[in-house]
Design a protein around this motif. Structure first.
Motif, PDB file in Angstrom:
ATOM      1  N   PHE A   2       0.843  -1.182   0.000  1.00 14.01           N
ATOM      2  CA  PHE A   2       0.000   0.000   0.000  1.00 14.01           C
ATOM      3  C   PHE A   2       0.880   1.234   0.000  1.00 14.01           C
ATOM      4  CE2 PHE A   2       0.241  -1.215   4.489  1.00 14.01           C
ATOM      5  CZ  PHE A   2       0.571  -0.036   5.113  1.00 14.01           C
ATOM      6  N   GLY A   3       0.342   2.288  -0.569  1.00 15.11           N
ATOM      7  CA  GLY A   3       1.077   3.539  -0.700  1.00 15.11           C
ATOM      8  C   GLY A   3       0.412   4.638   0.103  1.00 15.11           C
ATOM      9  N   PRO A   4       0.764   5.869  -0.205  1.00 19.54           N
ATOM     10  CA  PRO A   4       0.192   6.992   0.537  1.00 19.54           C
ATOM     11  C   PRO A   4      -1.294   7.153   0.228  1.00 19.54           C
ATOM     12  CG  PRO A   4       1.447   7.784  -1.332  1.00 19.54           C
ATOM     13  CD  PRO A   4       1.667   6.304  -1.267  1.00 19.54           C
ATOM     14  N   TYR A   8      -7.024  11.313  -5.521  1.00 21.55           N
ATOM     15  CA  TYR A   8      -7.148  11.050  -6.955  1.00 21.55           C
ATOM     16  C   TYR A   8      -5.780  10.594  -7.465  1.00 21.55           C
ATOM     17  CZ  TYR A   8      -5.489  15.890  -6.874  1.00 21.55           C
ATOM     18  OH  TYR A   8      -4.794  17.036  -6.608  1.00 21.55           O
ATOM     19  N   THR A   9      -5.739   9.902  -8.591  1.00 20.54           N
ATOM     20  CA  THR A   9      -4.536   9.192  -9.027  1.00 20.54           C
ATOM     21  C   THR A   9      -3.323  10.076  -9.271  1.00 20.54           C
ATOM     22  OG1 THR A   9      -5.226   9.266 -11.356  1.00 20.54           O
ATOM     23  CG2 THR A   9      -5.826   7.306 -10.071  1.00 20.54           C
ATOM     24  N   ALA A  14       3.581   8.059  -5.598  1.00 21.24           N
ATOM     25  CA  ALA A  14       3.646   7.081  -4.504  1.00 21.24           C
ATOM     26  C   ALA A  14       5.108   6.725  -4.260  1.00 21.24           C
ATOM     27  CB  ALA A  14       2.823   5.849  -4.843  1.00 21.24           C
ATOM     28  N   GLU A  15       5.851   7.673  -3.690  1.00 18.76           N
ATOM     29  CA  GLU A  15       7.290   7.489  -3.487  1.00 18.76           C
ATOM     30  C   GLU A  15       7.611   6.440  -2.432  1.00 18.76           C
ATOM     31  OE1 GLU A  15       9.722  11.259  -3.975  1.00 18.76           O
ATOM     32  OE2 GLU A  15       7.735  12.045  -3.455  1.00 18.76           O
ATOM     33  N   GLU A  35       0.796   6.010 -16.278  1.00 14.44           N
ATOM     34  CA  GLU A  35       0.624   7.450 -16.107  1.00 14.44           C
ATOM     35  C   GLU A  35      -0.665   7.835 -15.382  1.00 14.44           C
ATOM     36  OE1 GLU A  35       2.854   9.451 -19.828  1.00 14.44           O
ATOM     37  OE2 GLU A  35       1.285   8.019 -20.354  1.00 14.44           O
ATOM     38  N   ASN A  36      -1.586   6.913 -15.223  1.00 13.46           N
ATOM     39  CA  ASN A  36      -2.819   7.092 -14.453  1.00 13.46           C
ATOM     40  C   ASN A  36      -3.901   7.936 -15.108  1.00 13.46           C
ATOM     41  OD1 ASN A  36      -1.932   5.678 -12.081  1.00 13.46           O
ATOM     42  ND2 ASN A  36      -0.727   7.472 -11.547  1.00 13.46           N
ATOM     43  N   THR A  37      -3.589   8.704 -16.122  1.00 13.34           N
ATOM     44  CA  THR A  37      -4.566   9.680 -16.605  1.00 13.34           C
ATOM     45  C   THR A  37      -4.886   9.556 -18.089  1.00 13.34           C
ATOM     46  OG1 THR A  37      -2.789  11.267 -16.978  1.00 13.34           O
ATOM     47  CG2 THR A  37      -3.930  11.389 -14.858  1.00 13.34           C
ATOM     48  N   ASN A  38      -4.396   8.506 -18.751  1.00 14.11           N
ATOM     49  CA  ASN A  38      -4.623   8.388 -20.191  1.00 14.11           C
ATOM     50  C   ASN A  38      -4.555   6.915 -20.606  1.00 14.11           C
ATOM     51  OD1 ASN A  38      -1.831   7.697 -20.542  1.00 14.11           O
ATOM     52  ND2 ASN A  38      -1.338   9.872 -20.411  1.00 14.11           N
TER      53      ASN A  38
END
Length: 113
Positions: A2-4, A8-9, A14-15, A35-38
């Motif tokens: 799990f990340g931070p 929204y994406t 998520a370092e 890229e989460n957005t395309n």
């Protein structure tokens, strides 16, 4: 894994990823990112990081990253929380990690304790 917490994406990268590793059996998965957005992932713009756990040797391998995409993190931190029959942990999003792995895309193997 799990990340931070994100609303929204594309809020933030998520370092830091926390991996709960449960002993008792081998395990593996691929951490997939894009890229989460395309829809560029349809054209090959994505990355996979294979993660494997070997129970006999108590080793976790965060494998070599395969693939790339625009804006991809080049470095990240994996916080490892090891859970075994003798070392119980409740799921806690603020848990102190047992080990910290600085990852740059090259394979890393760590011995879990």
């Amino acid at each position: 894994p799990f990340g931070p917490e994100l609303q929204y994406t594309s809020e933030k990268p998520a370092e830091t990823i926390t991996l709960y590793v449960y002993g008792g059996q081998d395990g593996k998965f691929d951490l997939y990112e894009d890229e989460n957005t395309n829809y560029n992932y349809e054209k090959g713009a994505f990355a996979n990081i294979p993660v494997t756990y070997n129970d006999a040797s108590k080793t976790l391998t965060i494998g070599k990253r395969e693939g790339s995409f625009t804006g991809m993190l080049q470095k990240r931190t994996f916080n490892i929380v090891y859970v075994s029959q003798n070392k119980a942990h409740e799921l806690n999003f603020d848990a102190k990690p047992d080990q910290v792995v600085k990852y740059t895309g090259k394979a890393k193997t760590v011995k879990l304790k």
